[in-house]
Design an enzyme around this catalytic site. Structure first.
Site, PDB file in Angstrom:
ATOM      1  CB  SER A   1       8.485  -0.610  14.067  1.00  0.00           C
ATOM      2  OG  SER A   1       6.876  -1.008  14.219  1.00  0.00           O
TER       3      SER A   1
ATOM      4  NE  ARG B   1       3.232   6.239  11.845  1.00  0.00           N
ATOM      5  CZ  ARG B   1       3.283   5.578  10.843  1.00  0.00           C
ATOM      6  NH1 ARG B   1       3.409   6.002   9.632  1.00  0.00           N
ATOM      7  NH2 ARG B   1       3.507   4.312  11.252  1.00  0.00           N
TER       8      ARG B   1
ATOM      9  CG  HIS C   1       7.774   6.937   7.434  1.00  0.00           C
ATOM     10  ND1 HIS C   1       8.595   5.892   7.240  1.00  0.00           N
ATOM     11  CD2 HIS C   1       6.603   6.222   7.657  1.00  0.00           C
ATOM     12  CE1 HIS C   1       7.908   4.719   7.252  1.00  0.00           C
ATOM     13  NE2 HIS C   1       6.698   5.112   7.450  1.00  0.00           N
TER      14      HIS C   1
ATOM     15  CD  GLU D   1       4.679   6.179   0.068  1.00  0.00           C
ATOM     16  OE1 GLU D   1       5.260   5.183   0.452  1.00  0.00           O
ATOM     17  OE2 GLU D   1       5.580   7.156   0.385  1.00  0.00           O
TER      18      GLU D   1
HETATM   19  C1  LIG Z   1      10.861   1.737   6.713  1.00  0.00           C
HETATM   20  C2  LIG Z   1       9.399   1.809   6.361  1.00  0.00           C
HETATM   21  C3  LIG Z   1       8.483   1.190   7.121  1.00  0.00           C
HETATM   22  C4  LIG Z   1       7.035   1.228   6.806  1.00  0.00           C
HETATM   23  N1  LIG Z   1       6.314   0.494   7.471  1.00  0.00           N
HETATM   24  C5  LIG Z   1       4.856   0.562   7.421  1.00  0.00           C
HETATM   25  C6  LIG Z   1       3.985  -0.165   8.191  1.00  0.00           C
HETATM   26  O1  LIG Z   1       4.260  -0.835   9.154  1.00  0.00           O
HETATM   27  N2  LIG Z   1       2.752  -0.327   7.900  1.00  0.00           N
HETATM   28  C7  LIG Z   1       2.302   0.321   6.717  1.00  0.00           C
HETATM   29  O2  LIG Z   1       0.966   0.154   6.509  1.00  0.00           O
HETATM   30  N3  LIG Z   1       3.210   0.980   6.098  1.00  0.00           N
HETATM   31  C8  LIG Z   1       4.439   1.166   6.174  1.00  0.00           C
HETATM   32  N4  LIG Z   1       5.223   1.968   5.416  1.00  0.00           N
HETATM   33  C9  LIG Z   1       4.736   2.666   4.119  1.00  0.00           C
HETATM   34  C10 LIG Z   1       4.624   1.468   3.211  1.00  0.00           C
HETATM   35  O3  LIG Z   1       5.575   0.236   3.376  1.00  0.00           O
HETATM   36  C11 LIG Z   1       4.559   2.146   1.936  1.00  0.00           C
HETATM   37  O4  LIG Z   1       3.752   3.248   1.791  1.00  0.00           O
HETATM   38  C12 LIG Z   1       4.054   1.351   0.643  1.00  0.00           C
HETATM   39  O5  LIG Z   1       4.627  -0.093   0.994  1.00  0.00           O
HETATM   40  C13 LIG Z   1       4.367   1.624  -0.547  1.00  0.00           C
HETATM   41  O6  LIG Z   1       4.035   0.791  -1.674  1.00  0.00           O
HETATM   42  P1  LIG Z   1       3.848   0.909  -3.167  1.00  0.00           P
HETATM   43  O7  LIG Z   1       3.480  -0.411  -3.728  1.00  0.00           O
HETATM   44  O8  LIG Z   1       3.167   1.994  -3.269  1.00  0.00           O
HETATM   45  O9  LIG Z   1       5.301   1.243  -3.465  1.00  0.00           O
HETATM   46  P2  LIG Z   1       6.912   0.610  -3.288  1.00  0.00           P
HETATM   47  O10 LIG Z   1       6.847  -0.782  -2.581  1.00  0.00           O
HETATM   48  O11 LIG Z   1       7.928   1.626  -3.091  1.00  0.00           O
HETATM   49  O12 LIG Z   1       7.199   0.052  -4.732  1.00  0.00           O
HETATM   50  C14 LIG Z   1       7.631   1.032  -5.936  1.00  0.00           C
HETATM   51  C15 LIG Z   1       7.943   0.190  -6.912  1.00  0.00           C
HETATM   52  O13 LIG Z   1       7.874   1.167  -8.170  1.00  0.00           O
HETATM   53  C16 LIG Z   1       9.138   0.782  -8.970  1.00  0.00           C
HETATM   54  N5  LIG Z   1       9.480   2.014  -9.625  1.00  0.00           N
HETATM   55  C17 LIG Z   1       9.705   3.013  -8.577  1.00  0.00           C
HETATM   56  N6  LIG Z   1      10.267   4.161  -9.834  1.00  0.00           N
HETATM   57  C18 LIG Z   1      10.065   3.497 -10.836  1.00  0.00           C
HETATM   58  C19 LIG Z   1      10.396   3.900 -12.035  1.00  0.00           C
HETATM   59  N7  LIG Z   1      10.653   5.247 -12.346  1.00  0.00           N
HETATM   60  N8  LIG Z   1      10.361   3.100 -13.268  1.00  0.00           N
HETATM   61  C20 LIG Z   1       9.917   1.683 -12.902  1.00  0.00           C
HETATM   62  N9  LIG Z   1       9.663   1.119 -11.882  1.00  0.00           N
HETATM   63  C21 LIG Z   1       9.907   2.202 -10.760  1.00  0.00           C
HETATM   64  C22 LIG Z   1      10.023  -0.129  -7.948  1.00  0.00           C
HETATM   65  O14 LIG Z   1      10.856  -0.989  -8.779  1.00  0.00           O
HETATM   66  C23 LIG Z   1       8.949  -0.647  -6.932  1.00  0.00           C
HETATM   67  O15 LIG Z   1       8.735  -1.866  -7.744  1.00  0.00           O
HETATM   68  C24 LIG Z   1       6.686   1.946   5.679  1.00  0.00           C
HETATM   69  C25 LIG Z   1       7.650   2.606   4.903  1.00  0.00           C
HETATM   70  C26 LIG Z   1       8.829   2.330   5.128  1.00  0.00           C
HETATM   71  C27 LIG Z   1       9.617   3.095   4.295  1.00  0.00           C
END
Ligand SMILES: Cc1cc2nc3c(=O)[nH]c(=O)nc-3n(C[C@H](O)[C@H](O)[C@H](O)COP(=O)(O)OP(=O)(O)OC[C@H]3O[C@@H](n4cnc5c(N)ncnc54)[C@H](O)[C@@H]3O)c2cc1C
Ligand code: SF4
Ligand code: FES
Lengths: 271, 648
Positions: B295, B341, B412, B436
């Protein structure tokens, strides 16, 4: 893991990658839920002690695909110990010899020439999907039974309106770190899901926000775990010893205490 | 720019934000002007939500509570495993609990500036406004944020800001926020408002009469392909950082859902904007399957340095103070180790390129806690960062309490994603994109702790409010499997799956993924050049060609087949990579995470070209063999004046 001050230090610039471990793997192969499975022996060579256990299995699978064989199915996703998707019985221990997740187990925990048995979680509530992958949706159904606080979006009061003593917040956090991996069930001779359920009951029960539903939560979650076919808890403690997040046996005492209180107060599970 | 790489289409604009009122009133005004759906009608409407991360989980739960029929899809076994679970550091909110001068306006300002003036002001302002409600919601759900002895919430600071506005739950903030959303979602599943589709992957979008009306999905356990219909489709499928093969994303993170929607007509915005995180554990070998983040909060107390001399291979503890270069503190005295970053990553690359890197291959810099341990004592450092130190020790076998950590930048986060308007609706009516997966709020660089904020803002508060304006015209005409659009989409997926299985070549999908990732890291990574990108654009079609003639996928399609899953994802990454390189090549300026070597200030900082590039590049797909079409959305800055970023 334990580290001593004289422990390994930083590799200087230009250090070569370490390789060279040769291992014999005995892996549970099962084509599907209805088919009988068996242990099959494979060899992997030139494994690095810095590889994770799953990276070692990747090496095996690349070999199998290239030979036109079916690779070994196993669940995994984050590979950093937090999603709870991975989980293997390694030499009879849930997640292997270290108290961590399978993806965070590294090959430096083994020796060149070792023979390693790899099996799926064994519990009737976790049926095998294929090879080492099992179906753990029973856990989600336990959460559905009451592992939440009912607060529809937009109805929340200002966050500082209810202070929470730091100690309670910290203890709630410790219980809330359960990743739902299922190692506790796999390690338990009764295949009980008590530690998992207790972690959630403890997390929510320690917070002021969790009080209104506290009694209903515990009776319904416990009723659901029984319905799923998990075994009863006899306080053996194998679960906590295998838990990669160190969820403590205290959570189980707390659950029992809450359950008794709830039943005395007249709470009954929804049928 | 040679015409054969792309063509230019009509400009586009966001038409939903009410710009006739001041920025602070636009969000309330939009909610007021948007049409509503009355509760009795909501029951007649179906919404598909793909993804259960912070964005999709919170959206599905909230829409279910509102009374819509929701169908939720995800590829893991449980919604709790979405990769949001891995976020460590924290979530921003303009609560100003520290009384240190924070405000909605300051969070807005920091985010626009941090994004290097490539984000839309209206969206960012709304994000800052909504941020405070997220914390309230999460606390009410029982998210165990860190607290102080008085029982109130604690905060920490993060890169790119000078206030303390980051809420956190030890190093597991994403996990705890996700469980809050997951529990809300499970509550709705139990209530029957949300229908669940675990281990189900979306493989195509069904578009009928210009509207998104459904998806084609594959049950990953049985292999069965099926169609699902709805009045609106929401994609919340996360980022596409795995196009680089090695990244901090989960192994299954993919571009498949958004890429296939792109091929159905959704514009893809700023695909080249990727965030390379400065503090990750360095690569150790070619078998490596993923990279692990340490982190960024570590930069609050850890000091970054390399030896002053090149090729200094001494044990770091033997290198005297005078022979160390704390380069971030030296170059950026006012932000020091807390620069954003993109800047921290490039600085690390520069010192390593100079031959001063440490560890295997010279690809690493030290992150040293010796001074912090001396100042705060080991117990305090343990309390703050214990789990991160343990994770580091577990992976590297080294003890970070006694030897400085070694870190190196890694892919990342992807700021790019599907183009959406202020309502979060894509260029296909009825398809909304959140989290995202969309491009909306971070411009060319995302500030730490802002993705969790955006995902939850989108899912809890923004989408549920904006989608009603679209649904006011629903329910739409009933369709089923026999509709020609559904038949065509299902057949297309079937053919692709069968093709992958029939090639029976000699290379595994993973080997193609590794090759593509290496190429992208070298040529479309931390530093990009005209020459390098052209090289990549020559090479990628060759990789694609080889993939489709020489990949080897064993097994069959009607069973649990992880190799087949991976092959489909790699195929999409290859196509996306090409668009990323076109985007990176066409943007002949540096901005945020996109650094073009040809465009830098005399002291090596990113040099923007606002005259020519102050726009969002929204790409339209064209059939294979034809170049993509560029649609420009001009960016205007009314409230934050365009300025060269400076963190010195
Ligand atoms: C290691 C790490 C640390 C981080 N730390 C931070 C932090 O401290 N603070 C911060 O603000 N951000 C942080 N981020 C960024 C942040 O975590 C992500 O950008 C954010 O959580 C993304 O959320 P999301 O709901 O868009 O996607 P995700 O949480 O990635 O969820 C994607 C979902 O889509 C589903 N999915 C994907 N493709 C398909 C498909 N083809 N068919 C069906 N389902 C599918 C998956 O099953 C999942 O349920 C971090 C990221 C990482 C990788
Ligand atoms: S209690 Fe521990 S072992 Fe059981 S599911 Fe949770 S994290 Fe896994
Ligand atoms: S793969 Fe996520 S915990 Fe192991």
């Amino acid at each position: 893991m334990t580290i001593t001050d004289q422990g390994p230090h930083s590799a200087p610039a230009g250090t070569q990658e370490k390789r060279g471990m040769n291992l014999t793997l005995r892996v549970w192969r099962q084509k599907g839920p209805q088919v009988k499975g068996k242990m099959v022996t494979y060899k992997v060579t030139d494994i690095s002690p810095d590889m994770s256990f799953l990276e070692m299995l990747d090496v095996l699978n690349e070999q199998l695909i290239e030979q036109g064989d079916d690779p070994v199915a196993f669940d995994h996703d984050c590979r950093e110990g937090i999603c709870g998707m991975c989980g293997l019985m390694i030499n009879g221990q849930a997640h292997g010899p270290q108290q961590t997740t399978t993806c965070q187990l590294h090959m430096r925990s083994f020796k060149d020439g070792d023979s390693i048995d790899i099996e799926p979680w064994r519990a009737s509530a976790f049926p095998v999907i294929k090879d080492l992958a099992v179906d753990r949706r029973a856990f989600d159904r336990i959460i559905q039974a009451g592992g939440y606080i009912s607060v529809p979006t937009g109805t929340a009061p200002e966050a500082h309106s209810v202070p929470v003593p730091k100690k309670d917040a910290d203890n709630a956090f410790d219980a809330a770190t359960c990743i739902g991996c299922g190692a506790c069930v796999a390690a338990c001779p009764n295949a009980s899901s008590m530690l998992f359920t207790a972690a959630k009951v403890t997390h929510l029960g320690l917070l002021p926000q969790g009080q209104p539903e506290r009694n209903d939560r515990v009776v319904n979650m416990v009723a659901q775990q029984d319905r799923e076919g998990f075994g009863g808890c006899t306080n053996i403690g194998e679960c906590s010893a295998a838990c990669p997040k160190g969820i403590s046996m205290e959570t189980i005492s707390r659950l029992n205490h809450d359950l008794l209180g709830a039943l005395r107060a007249g709470a009954r599970p929804k049928s | 720019m040679p015409l054969d790489l792309f063509t230019v289409g009509d400009p586009i604009a966001d038409t939903k934000a009410p710009t006739d009122v001041p920025i602070g009133e636009r969000w309330s005004e939009r909610k007021f002007r948007g049409r509503l759906v009355n509760p009795a009608n909501r029951r007649k409407m179906t919404i598909i939500v793909v993804g259960t991360g912070l964005a999709g989980g919170s959206a599905a739960a909230t829409l279910g509570e509102a009374g819509y029929k929701v169908k939720s899809f995800w590829y893991q076994d449980s919604p709790r495993r979405a990769h949001s679970v891995a976020a460590q550091g924290g979530i921003n909110a303009a609560k100003n609990y520290r009384n240190d001068g924070d405000s909605v306006h300051r969070l807005f300002y920091d985010t626009v500036k941090g994004g290097d003036f490539r984000a839309r002001e209206n969206n960012v302002h709304r994000l800052a406004e909504v941020s405070v409600n997220i914390i309230d919601q999460a606390v009410a759900q029982g998210v165990p944020f860190a607290r102080e002895y008085g029982g109130l919430l604690d905060n920490r600071s993060f890169g790119g800001t000078q206030v303390s506005r980051t809420f956190y739950a030890r190093g597991q903030t994403g996990q705890q926020l996700l469980y809050g959303a997951y529990q809300a979602l499970e509550r709705q599943i139990a209530a029957g408002t949300v229908e669940q589709h675990a281990r189900t992957e979306m493989l195509d979008l069904i578009v009928v009469d210009g509207r998104a009306r459904g998806i084609v999905a594959r049950d990953l356990v049985t292999g069965e392909l099926s169609t699902h219909f709805a009045d609106a489709v929401v994609l919340a499928t996360g980022g596409y950082g795995n196009v680089f093969y090695l990244s901090t994303n989960a192994m299954g993170s993919n571009t498949t859902a958004i890429w296939r929607a792109h091929k159905r007509g959704a514009y893809f915005a700023n695909p080249c904007y990727t965030q390379i995180h400065p503090t990750c554990i360095p690569v150790k070998g070619d078998y490596q399957s993923k990279l692990t983040l340490m982190s960024e909060s570590l930069r609050n107390d850890g000091r970054v340095w390399v030896p002053k001399e090149r090729g200094d291979t001494r044990d770091p503890r033997q290198i005297p103070e005078a022979e160390r270069d704390y380069y971030l503190e030296r170059i950026y005295p006012s932000f020091g180790n807390l620069v954003p970053r993109d800047i921290a990553s490039r600085a690390a690359k520069n010192v390593c390129d100079e031959g001063r890197g440490v560890g295997p291959g010279g690809l690493g810099v030290y992150l040293d806690f010796a001074e912090a341990i001396e100042r705060l004592g080991r117990p305090a450092v343990e309390a703050k960062y214990g789990n991160l130190f343990d994770m580091y020790a577990q992976i590297t076998g080294e003890d970070p309490y006694s030897v400085p950590m070694r870190i190196y930048p890694a892919v990342h986060y992807t700021m790019g994603g599907l183009w959406v308007d202020y309502d979060l609706q894509s260029s296909i009516p009825g398809m909304f994109v959140i989290g995202e997966a969309n491009f909306s709020d971070h411009g060319a660089n995302r500030l730490g702790a802002s993705a969790l904020m955006q995902g939850l803002a989108d899912g809890y508060f923004v989408l549920p409010a904006t989608i009603t304006d679209y649904l006011a015209d629903a329910p739409f005409e009933q369709i089923d499997d026999s509709h020609p659009a559904a038949v065509e989409a299902l057949q297309g997926v079937q053919e692709q799956v069968q093709k992958l299985l029939s090639i029976n070549g000699t290379r595994t999908p993973a080997s193609f993924h590794r090759e593509l990732g290496k190429l992208m890291w070298d040529l479309c990574g931390m530093e990009r050049t005209d020459e390098g990108l052209r090289k990549a654009l020559d090479r990628i079609p060759e990789i694609r060609q080889e993939f489709w003639t020489n990949v080897k996928v064993s097994g069959d399609w009607h069973s649990f087949n992880q190799t087949l899953e991976m092959a489909g994802r790699v195929a999409d990454f290859i196509e996306l990579a090409e668009l990323m390189c076109v985007d990176a090549l066409h943007r002949r300026e540096s901005c945020g995470g996109h650094f073009r070597a040809e465009s830098q200030t005399p002291d090596g900082e990113a040099l923007r070209d606002d005259e020519n590039f102050a726009y969002v590049a929204a790409w339209e797909w064209t059939p294979e063999g034809q170049p993509p079409v560029l649609h420009r959305e001009a960016l205007e800055y009314e409230y934050v004046h365009l300025a060269q970023r400076s963190y010195k």
